[in-house]
Design an enzyme around this catalytic site. Structure first.
Site, mmCIF file in Angstrom:
data_model
loop_
_atom_site.group_PDB
_atom_site.id
_atom_site.type_symbol
_atom_site.label_atom_id
_atom_site.label_comp_id
_atom_site.label_asym_id
_atom_site.label_seq_id
_atom_site.Cartn_x
_atom_site.Cartn_y
_atom_site.Cartn_z
ATOM 1 N N ASP A 36 91.245 46.967 33.719
ATOM 2 C CA ASP A 36 89.920 47.580 33.855
ATOM 3 C C ASP A 36 88.881 46.475 33.927
ATOM 4 O O ASP A 36 89.151 45.343 33.509
ATOM 5 C CB ASP A 36 89.646 48.502 32.641
ATOM 6 C CG ASP A 36 88.664 49.618 32.959
ATOM 7 O OD1 ASP A 36 87.481 49.305 33.208
ATOM 8 O OD2 ASP A 36 89.068 50.793 32.978
ATOM 9 N N ASN A 85 94.639 54.482 39.197
ATOM 10 C CA ASN A 85 93.661 55.489 38.798
ATOM 11 C C ASN A 85 92.209 55.012 38.765
ATOM 12 O O ASN A 85 91.291 55.827 38.841
ATOM 13 C CB ASN A 85 94.076 55.995 37.406
ATOM 14 C CG ASN A 85 92.984 56.719 36.696
ATOM 15 O OD1 ASN A 85 92.706 57.864 37.017
ATOM 16 N ND2 ASN A 85 92.349 56.057 35.731
ATOM 17 N N TYR A 151 83.467 58.896 49.162
ATOM 18 C CA TYR A 151 84.415 59.129 48.066
ATOM 19 C C TYR A 151 85.489 60.126 48.493
ATOM 20 O O TYR A 151 86.685 59.882 48.333
ATOM 21 C CB TYR A 151 83.631 59.668 46.858
ATOM 22 C CG TYR A 151 84.456 60.050 45.647
ATOM 23 C CD1 TYR A 151 84.600 59.167 44.578
ATOM 24 C CD2 TYR A 151 85.071 61.302 45.538
ATOM 25 C CE1 TYR A 151 85.332 59.518 43.447
ATOM 26 C CE2 TYR A 151 85.807 61.661 44.416
ATOM 27 C CZ TYR A 151 85.935 60.757 43.374
ATOM 28 O OH TYR A 151 86.667 61.114 42.260
ATOM 29 N N LYS A 155 89.535 59.636 48.885
ATOM 30 C CA LYS A 155 90.497 60.412 48.088
ATOM 31 C C LYS A 155 91.477 61.170 48.994
ATOM 32 O O LYS A 155 92.650 61.357 48.624
ATOM 33 C CB LYS A 155 89.766 61.373 47.156
ATOM 34 C CG LYS A 155 88.991 60.671 46.038
ATOM 35 C CD LYS A 155 89.909 59.898 45.119
ATOM 36 C CE LYS A 155 89.211 59.388 43.865
ATOM 37 N NZ LYS A 155 90.111 58.594 43.008
ATOM 38 N N ILE A 184 86.615 67.138 35.523
ATOM 39 C CA ILE A 184 87.084 66.661 34.224
ATOM 40 C C ILE A 184 85.935 65.931 33.522
ATOM 41 O O ILE A 184 85.313 65.040 34.124
ATOM 42 C CB ILE A 184 88.276 65.681 34.385
ATOM 43 C CG1 ILE A 184 89.369 66.285 35.289
ATOM 44 C CG2 ILE A 184 88.845 65.289 33.024
ATOM 45 C CD1 ILE A 184 90.008 67.556 34.783
ATOM 46 N N THR A 186 84.351 63.302 31.858
ATOM 47 C CA THR A 186 84.520 61.877 31.530
ATOM 48 C C THR A 186 83.168 61.201 31.766
ATOM 49 O O THR A 186 82.201 61.842 32.191
ATOM 50 C CB THR A 186 85.564 61.195 32.438
ATOM 51 O OG1 THR A 186 85.029 61.116 33.764
ATOM 52 C CG2 THR A 186 86.884 61.949 32.459
HETATM 53 P P1 NAI Z 1 85.813 57.056 33.938
HETATM 54 O O1 NAI Z 1 84.528 56.482 34.406
HETATM 55 O O2 NAI Z 1 85.872 57.649 32.577
HETATM 56 O O3 NAI Z 1 86.992 55.993 34.066
HETATM 57 C C1 NAI Z 1 87.111 55.164 35.204
HETATM 58 C C2 NAI Z 1 87.569 53.793 34.745
HETATM 59 O O4 NAI Z 1 87.742 52.971 35.914
HETATM 60 C C3 NAI Z 1 86.537 53.097 33.854
HETATM 61 O O5 NAI Z 1 87.136 52.565 32.707
HETATM 62 C C4 NAI Z 1 85.971 52.008 34.757
HETATM 63 O O6 NAI Z 1 85.539 50.849 34.032
HETATM 64 C C5 NAI Z 1 87.169 51.717 35.642
HETATM 65 N N1 NAI Z 1 86.777 51.026 36.875
HETATM 66 C C6 NAI Z 1 85.738 51.280 37.694
HETATM 67 N N2 NAI Z 1 85.701 50.389 38.694
HETATM 68 C C7 NAI Z 1 86.748 49.548 38.503
HETATM 69 C C8 NAI Z 1 87.241 48.420 39.195
HETATM 70 N N3 NAI Z 1 86.616 47.922 40.283
HETATM 71 N N4 NAI Z 1 88.355 47.815 38.730
HETATM 72 C C9 NAI Z 1 88.989 48.280 37.610
HETATM 73 N N5 NAI Z 1 88.541 49.316 36.903
HETATM 74 C C10 NAI Z 1 87.446 49.957 37.354
HETATM 75 O O7 NAI Z 1 86.196 58.154 35.043
HETATM 76 P P2 NAI Z 1 87.452 59.129 35.210
HETATM 77 O O8 NAI Z 1 86.883 60.458 35.460
HETATM 78 O O9 NAI Z 1 88.437 58.935 34.152
HETATM 79 O O10 NAI Z 1 88.034 58.599 36.596
HETATM 80 C C11 NAI Z 1 89.377 58.192 36.777
HETATM 81 C C12 NAI Z 1 89.805 58.533 38.190
HETATM 82 O O11 NAI Z 1 89.797 59.953 38.345
HETATM 83 C C13 NAI Z 1 88.910 57.980 39.285
HETATM 84 O O12 NAI Z 1 89.703 57.519 40.363
HETATM 85 C C14 NAI Z 1 88.106 59.197 39.721
HETATM 86 O O13 NAI Z 1 87.661 59.093 41.035
HETATM 87 C C15 NAI Z 1 89.144 60.288 39.550
HETATM 88 N N6 NAI Z 1 88.667 61.650 39.459
HETATM 89 C C16 NAI Z 1 87.848 62.043 38.429
HETATM 90 C C17 NAI Z 1 87.422 63.347 38.343
HETATM 91 C C18 NAI Z 1 86.535 63.848 37.257
HETATM 92 O O14 NAI Z 1 86.043 64.992 37.344
HETATM 93 N N7 NAI Z 1 86.299 63.080 36.208
HETATM 94 C C19 NAI Z 1 87.806 64.344 39.370
HETATM 95 C C20 NAI Z 1 88.696 63.830 40.385
HETATM 96 C C21 NAI Z 1 89.099 62.529 40.413
#
Ligand code: NAI
Length: 275
Positions: A36, A85, A151, A155, A184, A186
């Site tokens: 991360d 992820n 985005y 995806k 979700i 987050t």
């Molecule tokens: P989050 O913001 O809680 O977690 C995302 C993590 O990715 C964070 O820890 C962030 O520091 C890290 N990150 C961001 N850019 C980065 C990079 N360049 N290199 C390494 N790490 C990086 O968000 P969440 O919701 O847990 O997202 C996880 C995945 O789920 C993402 O791919 C997001 O697009 C996807 N997603 C989320 C949804 C939601 O409703 N929360 C719905 C559909 C998909």
């Protein structure tokens, strides 16, 4: 204990869906490497994991960072499972406004990162006789109205990439699938806001309220809902499952909830009340 004796890599493991999945895999016996850019949160999680979770700084827009993250797990005894992820909202502009640079940045973060994760993990898994990979897609890959264009397009790319990679890698016994989260709760929705912490908290509360009413299932989606699905797809229980996706969205893609929610009456109930 489906991951007893296995080693896992989770990108974006410091928060939200990645964090919940790292915890779930560790609970089920895996040694987990999270990558991360959020070093503080990543190190905090590792520090409270009784040695089951290790943190490495990894920016998934950097090919070398991804490669060395995979190699860290491999050098500890072999890489078995990978959750690609990491992500963020990407450029918000519509297609007739977006700059070439913002388009590229979003694709690099959300799509190229997944391709490179598979690229570097697969040969390491082959040395072990196989492995399993899950990639985070989104309901925005299936339709409009969920997220911005760059985005959603990335995806959708992740979804097709998962199929192509599954076909390419079946010969080395590596399975590849995608998970499709719905709404979700987050930090993804407020992470980019440059506001005082108090205001961010308030925004998170509003998001939680909206999330609870966004889909037929009458509660907000949780990171743990996705972690459970990912753990299944990464486990040997899914040994005959490859090149497909699991939608975990509380029913958001089948529509809203007018059939039972008096606050969202739907067309016929609205007509009835009018007549
Ligand atoms: P989050 O913001 O809680 O977690 C995302 C993590 O990715 C964070 O820890 C962030 O520091 C890290 N990150 C961001 N850019 C980065 C990079 N360049 N290199 C390494 N790490 C990086 O968000 P969440 O919701 O847990 O997202 C996880 C995945 O789920 C993402 O791919 C997001 O697009 C996807 N997603 C989320 C949804 C939601 O409703 N929360 C719905 C559909 C998909």
């Amino acid at each position: 204990m489906r991951f007893s004796g296995k080693r896992a890599v989770v990108t974006g493991g410091a928060s939200g869906i990645g964090r919940a999945t790292a915890l779930r895999l560790a609970e089920e016996g895996a040694d987990v490497w999270i990558g991360d850019i959020d070093e503080a949160a990543g190190q905090d999680l590792a520090a409270t994991s009784n040695g089951k979770i290790s943190f490495r700084r990894c920016d998934v827009t950097e090919a070398d960072d991804i490669r060395t993250l995979m190699e860290a797990a491999d050098s500890a005894g072999g890489l078995d499972v990978l959750f690609n992820n990491a992500g963020a909202g990407g450029a918000p502009e519509k297609i007739d406004e977006i700059s070439p640079e913002d388009w590229d940045r979003t694709q690099s973060l959300l799509l190229r990162s997944v391709a490179l994760g598979i690229r570097y993990a697969a040969p390491l898994m082959a040395k072990r006789g196989g492995g399993a990979i899950v990639n985070t897609s989104s309901v925005s890959a299936l339709g409009t109205g969920y997220a911005p264009t760059a985005y959603s397009t990335a995806k959708a790319g992740v979804l097709h990439l998962s199929k192509m990679a599954a076909a390419d890698l079946a010969k080395i016994n590596v399975r590849v699938n995608a998970v499709i989260p719905g709404f979700i709760t987050t930090n993804i929705f407020t992470r980019h806001l440059e506001v005082p912490e108090e205001q961010r908290e308030r925004a998170n509360q509003i998001i939680a309220q909206v999330a609870a009413k966004a889909q037929p299932v009458a509660r907000a989606g949780r990171p743990e809902d996705i972690a459970a699905a990912v753990a299944y797809l990464l486990s040997d229980e899914a040994g005959f499952v490859t090149g497909t996706h699991l939608v975990v969205d509380g029913g958001i893609t089948i529509g809203t909830r007018p059939s039972w929610d008096p606050e969202q009456p739907g067309l016929f109930a609205a007509l009835e009340s009018f007549l």
